[in-house]
Design a protein around this motif. Structure first.
Motif, PDB file in Angstrom:
ATOM      1  N   GLU A  11       3.213 -21.910 -20.811  1.00 24.51           N
ATOM      2  CA  GLU A  11       4.061 -20.709 -20.648  1.00 24.51           C
ATOM      3  C   GLU A  11       5.442 -20.881 -21.267  1.00 24.51           C
ATOM      4  O   GLU A  11       6.179 -19.917 -21.406  1.00 24.51           O
ATOM      5  CB  GLU A  11       4.273 -20.409 -19.149  1.00 24.51           C
ATOM      6  CG  GLU A  11       3.013 -20.408 -18.313  1.00 24.51           C
ATOM      7  CD  GLU A  11       1.980 -19.405 -18.805  1.00 24.51           C
ATOM      8  OE1 GLU A  11       0.835 -19.481 -18.361  1.00 24.51           O
ATOM      9  OE2 GLU A  11       2.327 -18.558 -19.650  1.00 24.51           O
ATOM     10  N   VAL A  12       5.814 -22.143 -21.586  1.00 21.72           N
ATOM     11  CA  VAL A  12       7.192 -22.439 -22.022  1.00 21.72           C
ATOM     12  C   VAL A  12       7.191 -22.808 -23.498  1.00 21.72           C
ATOM     13  O   VAL A  12       6.436 -23.686 -23.921  1.00 21.72           O
ATOM     14  CB  VAL A  12       7.760 -23.612 -21.176  1.00 21.72           C
ATOM     15  CG1 VAL A  12       9.104 -24.085 -21.722  1.00 21.72           C
ATOM     16  CG2 VAL A  12       7.895 -23.181 -19.724  1.00 21.72           C
ATOM     17  N   CYS A  13       8.051 -22.128 -24.280  1.00 19.14           N
ATOM     18  CA  CYS A  13       8.109 -22.439 -25.725  1.00 19.14           C
ATOM     19  C   CYS A  13       9.124 -23.543 -26.011  1.00 19.14           C
ATOM     20  O   CYS A  13       8.905 -24.401 -26.867  1.00 19.14           O
ATOM     21  CB  CYS A  13       8.453 -21.179 -26.534  1.00 19.14           C
ATOM     22  SG  CYS A  13      10.063 -20.448 -26.148  1.00 19.14           S
ATOM     23  N   THR A  14      10.217 -23.575 -25.214  1.00 17.11           N
ATOM     24  CA  THR A  14      11.303 -24.518 -25.527  1.00 17.11           C
ATOM     25  C   THR A  14      11.939 -25.020 -24.239  1.00 17.11           C
ATOM     26  O   THR A  14      11.998 -24.265 -23.251  1.00 17.11           O
ATOM     27  CB  THR A  14      12.372 -23.799 -26.383  1.00 17.11           C
ATOM     28  OG1 THR A  14      11.726 -23.238 -27.528  1.00 17.11           O
ATOM     29  CG2 THR A  14      13.470 -24.748 -26.828  1.00 17.11           C
ATOM     30  N   ILE A  15      12.370 -26.277 -24.250  1.00 17.91           N
ATOM     31  CA  ILE A  15      12.996 -26.900 -23.076  1.00 17.91           C
ATOM     32  C   ILE A  15      14.322 -27.516 -23.502  1.00 17.91           C
ATOM     33  O   ILE A  15      14.417 -28.098 -24.594  1.00 17.91           O
ATOM     34  CB  ILE A  15      12.099 -28.030 -22.520  1.00 17.91           C
ATOM     35  CG1 ILE A  15      10.739 -27.483 -22.094  1.00 17.91           C
ATOM     36  CG2 ILE A  15      12.779 -28.749 -21.351  1.00 17.91           C
ATOM     37  CD1 ILE A  15       9.706 -28.581 -21.840  1.00 17.91           C
ATOM     38  N   THR A  24      14.599 -20.514 -30.086  1.00 22.98           N
ATOM     39  CA  THR A  24      15.843 -20.715 -30.847  1.00 22.98           C
ATOM     40  C   THR A  24      16.975 -21.079 -29.896  1.00 22.98           C
ATOM     41  O   THR A  24      16.829 -20.986 -28.675  1.00 22.98           O
ATOM     42  CB  THR A  24      16.226 -19.393 -31.550  1.00 22.98           C
ATOM     43  OG1 THR A  24      16.519 -18.440 -30.506  1.00 22.98           O
ATOM     44  CG2 THR A  24      15.082 -18.870 -32.399  1.00 22.98           C
ATOM     45  N   SER A  25      18.128 -21.429 -30.471  1.00 22.08           N
ATOM     46  CA  SER A  25      19.267 -21.750 -29.594  1.00 22.08           C
ATOM     47  C   SER A  25      19.712 -20.494 -28.833  1.00 22.08           C
ATOM     48  O   SER A  25      20.167 -20.574 -27.697  1.00 22.08           O
ATOM     49  CB  SER A  25      20.430 -22.342 -30.398  1.00 22.08           C
ATOM     50  OG  SER A  25      20.783 -21.458 -31.435  1.00 22.08           O
ATOM     51  N   ALA A  26      19.480 -19.328 -29.433  1.00 21.44           N
ATOM     52  CA  ALA A  26      19.824 -18.078 -28.712  1.00 21.44           C
ATOM     53  C   ALA A  26      18.967 -17.965 -27.457  1.00 21.44           C
ATOM     54  O   ALA A  26      19.431 -17.493 -26.404  1.00 21.44           O
ATOM     55  CB  ALA A  26      19.599 -16.871 -29.618  1.00 21.44           C
ATOM     56  N   VAL A  71      14.432 -14.648 -25.819  1.00 19.95           N
ATOM     57  CA  VAL A  71      14.927 -13.393 -26.425  1.00 19.95           C
ATOM     58  C   VAL A  71      14.385 -13.248 -27.848  1.00 19.95           C
ATOM     59  O   VAL A  71      14.337 -12.150 -28.391  1.00 19.95           O
ATOM     60  CB  VAL A  71      16.477 -13.347 -26.441  1.00 19.95           C
ATOM     61  CG1 VAL A  71      17.023 -13.263 -25.013  1.00 19.95           C
ATOM     62  CG2 VAL A  71      17.067 -14.545 -27.162  1.00 19.95           C
ATOM     63  N   SER A  72      13.908 -14.365 -28.426  1.00 19.64           N
ATOM     64  CA  SER A  72      13.359 -14.279 -29.802  1.00 19.64           C
ATOM     65  C   SER A  72      11.874 -13.886 -29.722  1.00 19.64           C
ATOM     66  O   SER A  72      11.230 -14.105 -28.687  1.00 19.64           O
ATOM     67  CB  SER A  72      13.501 -15.638 -30.499  1.00 19.64           C
ATOM     68  OG  SER A  72      12.695 -16.597 -29.834  1.00 19.64           O
ATOM     69  N   ASP A 103       4.208 -21.628 -29.078  1.00 21.06           N
ATOM     70  CA  ASP A 103       5.057 -20.596 -29.691  1.00 21.06           C
ATOM     71  C   ASP A 103       4.803 -19.216 -29.089  1.00 21.06           C
ATOM     72  O   ASP A 103       5.612 -18.306 -29.271  1.00 21.06           O
ATOM     73  CB  ASP A 103       4.819 -20.568 -31.210  1.00 21.06           C
ATOM     74  CG  ASP A 103       5.379 -21.841 -31.857  1.00 21.06           C
ATOM     75  OD1 ASP A 103       5.130 -22.060 -33.060  1.00 21.06           O
ATOM     76  OD2 ASP A 103       6.065 -22.618 -31.146  1.00 21.06           O
ATOM     77  N   GLN A 104       3.666 -19.070 -28.384  1.00 18.30           N
ATOM     78  CA  GLN A 104       3.425 -17.788 -27.703  1.00 18.30           C
ATOM     79  C   GLN A 104       4.093 -17.762 -26.321  1.00 18.30           C
ATOM     80  O   GLN A 104       4.096 -16.736 -25.659  1.00 18.30           O
ATOM     81  CB  GLN A 104       1.905 -17.557 -27.504  1.00 18.30           C
ATOM     82  CG  GLN A 104       1.131 -17.428 -28.813  1.00 18.30           C
ATOM     83  CD  GLN A 104       1.673 -16.313 -29.709  1.00 18.30           C
ATOM     84  OE1 GLN A 104       2.181 -15.292 -29.214  1.00 18.30           O
ATOM     85  NE2 GLN A 104       1.615 -16.525 -31.012  1.00 18.30           N
ATOM     86  N   GLY A 105       4.658 -18.927 -25.907  1.00 15.31           N
ATOM     87  CA  GLY A 105       5.276 -18.990 -24.575  1.00 15.31           C
ATOM     88  C   GLY A 105       6.437 -18.022 -24.455  1.00 15.31           C
ATOM     89  O   GLY A 105       7.236 -17.894 -25.387  1.00 15.31           O
ATOM     90  N   LYS A 106       6.510 -17.332 -23.320  1.00 12.74           N
ATOM     91  CA  LYS A 106       7.565 -16.323 -23.120  1.00 12.74           C
ATOM     92  C   LYS A 106       8.818 -16.919 -22.478  1.00 12.74           C
ATOM     93  O   LYS A 106       9.825 -16.230 -22.349  1.00 12.74           O
ATOM     94  CB  LYS A 106       7.066 -15.241 -22.156  1.00 12.74           C
ATOM     95  CG  LYS A 106       6.048 -14.275 -22.684  1.00 12.74           C
ATOM     96  CD  LYS A 106       5.808 -13.211 -21.603  1.00 12.74           C
ATOM     97  CE  LYS A 106       4.632 -12.307 -21.901  1.00 12.74           C
ATOM     98  NZ  LYS A 106       4.194 -11.590 -20.675  1.00 12.74           N
ATOM     99  N   TYR A 107       8.741 -18.156 -22.024  1.00 20.62           N
ATOM    100  CA  TYR A 107       9.841 -18.677 -21.205  1.00 20.62           C
ATOM    101  C   TYR A 107      10.486 -19.911 -21.820  1.00 20.62           C
ATOM    102  O   TYR A 107       9.851 -20.648 -22.590  1.00 20.62           O
ATOM    103  CB  TYR A 107       9.323 -19.016 -19.793  1.00 20.62           C
ATOM    104  CG  TYR A 107       8.899 -17.797 -19.024  1.00 20.62           C
ATOM    105  CD1 TYR A 107       7.559 -17.437 -18.937  1.00 20.62           C
ATOM    106  CD2 TYR A 107       9.840 -16.967 -18.434  1.00 20.62           C
ATOM    107  CE1 TYR A 107       7.162 -16.293 -18.269  1.00 20.62           C
ATOM    108  CE2 TYR A 107       9.461 -15.822 -17.750  1.00 20.62           C
ATOM    109  CZ  TYR A 107       8.120 -15.488 -17.676  1.00 20.62           C
ATOM    110  OH  TYR A 107       7.740 -14.342 -17.023  1.00 20.62           O
ATOM    111  N   VAL A 108      11.748 -20.104 -21.439  1.00 18.60           N
ATOM    112  CA  VAL A 108      12.531 -21.286 -21.794  1.00 18.60           C
ATOM    113  C   VAL A 108      12.964 -21.928 -20.481  1.00 18.60           C
ATOM    114  O   VAL A 108      13.290 -21.203 -19.522  1.00 18.60           O
ATOM    115  CB  VAL A 108      13.780 -20.879 -22.610  1.00 18.60           C
ATOM    116  CG1 VAL A 108      14.756 -22.026 -22.751  1.00 18.60           C
ATOM    117  CG2 VAL A 108      13.367 -20.356 -23.988  1.00 18.60           C
TER     118      VAL A 108
END
Ligand code: P6P
Length: 335
Positions: A91-95, A150-152, A142-143, A109-114
């Motif tokens: 579920e998580v794209c980035t940590i 992304t960092s955003a 948000v991306s 990359d389909q993960g909706k959460y950070v």
């Protein structure tokens, strides 16, 4: 309404998550799955911590993390376990992690959460058997999906959190979290491997008589902090400072009180990190009826400049934080 339907103490975490998901008509279950992934990692880390005295993993790891602190092996293990659980959960794209300088891309990359996480805070306390904790914060990316975060996605203000929580590995292990509808605490029963609802709908006392601050640094406190600490002493408050953020925060949440990590000579912006220490605890304390600021500005509205930004924190009972802010305001008022 359904949401106010209090689930009985003793409800398992899984059942609680499922019932609460029903309150969100459009929920598709990703956040529920994410919370389960975190609970799984917490169970694994809990077991490692409880064994750390026995197996020679408690000593310093030798290399130093981005914070320039000796990396305890349990720090590293906790980081690996939480990242693995979040990666496998999908579920998580980035940590962003206290243990890693750069964003960690999970490949989902389909993960909706950070997720922003301090996998094991207070790690300097491990060798001396003091309670330690995991702190986490969850944002919706948000991306657009289909590519790495992304960092955003990572540098969102605390008001954008969809969930936040902590695990305290103490005399008993507890998971305390919010999804924006109140705060609930679950106590872990290791023999069953289950978290059970033990503290439904936590409300922190509006005031209190406990203040938590490291007075060893008081020679470098700003005048407003010095004045507020004197106010606490004049009011015969109890000084309670464990030096482990989650343990100090959890005690004050339940009993009432204020925890302060102000700007000091050694830490001009405070020591604690905005993204994975201050923001999650600020979300929780506000949901429990408390307050959190940097002495001037609501913690949750601070615009993050980078993943590891530090900020001062005044957090706990609403009245005490407001009183501290009044002393800080006087300090900057023209004499
Ligand atoms: P000091 C532990 O290293 C930590 O990050 C928090 O858990 C704790 O509240 C704080 O630092 C203690 O810092 O400067 O008082 O030792």
């Amino acid at each position: 309404d359904h949401n106010k339907l209090a689930l009985p103490v003793g409800t398992t975490l899984d059942r609680f998550i499922m019932r609460k998901q029903e309150d969100f008509p459009y929920a598709t279950g990703e956040l529920s799955q994410l919370l389960r992934d975190i609970a799984l990692a917490a169970k694994i880390v809990n077991r490692e911590i409880n064994r750390s005295g026995l197996i020679d993993i408690a000593g310093a790891y030798g290399n130093r993390n981005v914070q320039g602190e000796d990396q305890q092996k349990l720090d590293v293990i906790a980081n690996i376990r939480f990242i693995r659980a979040l990666r496998n959960g999908g579920e998580v794209c980035t940590i962003i992690s206290e243990e890693d300088e750069d964003m960690i891309q999970t490949g989902n990359d389909q993960g909706k959460y950070v997720v922003a996480i301090d996998p094991l805070d207070g790690s300097s306390n491990i060798d001396v058997n003091v309670s330690i904790g995991t702190i986490f914060s969850i944002y919706r990316r948000v991306s657009p999906t289909g590519r790495p975060g992304t960092s955003a996605d990572c540098l969102q203000p605390g008001t954008h959190q969809v969930a936040a929580g902590y695990v305290i590995y103490g005399s008993s292990t507890m998971l305390v979290y919010t999804t924006g509808n109140g705060v609930n605490g679950f106590t872990y029963e290791p023999s069953l491997g289950e978290f059970f609802l033990s503290h439904p709908d936590i409300q922190t006392p509006k005031t209190g008589a406990i203040y938590s601050i490291n007075e060893g640094a008081s020679d470098t406190f700003s005048p407003g902090v010095v004045a507020f600490v004197k106010h606490c002493k004049d009011a015969s408050f109890s000084a309670r400072y464990i030096g482990s953020l989650v343990a100090d925060f959890h005690r004050n949440l339940l009993k009432g009180g204020i925890y302060i990590y102000p700007a000091t000579g050694k830490a001009p912006k405070g020591k604690l990190r905005l993204m994975y220490e201050c923001n999650p605890l600020a979300f929780i304390v506000e949901q429990a009826g408390g307050r959190s600021s940097d002495g001037y500005q609501r913690t949750l509205s601070i615009e993050p400049k980078d993943c590891h930004a530090r900020c001062p924190i005044f957090i706990g009972s609403q009245d005490l934080v407001e009183q501290a802010e009044a002393f800080m305001a006087q300090e900057t008022a023209p004499v």
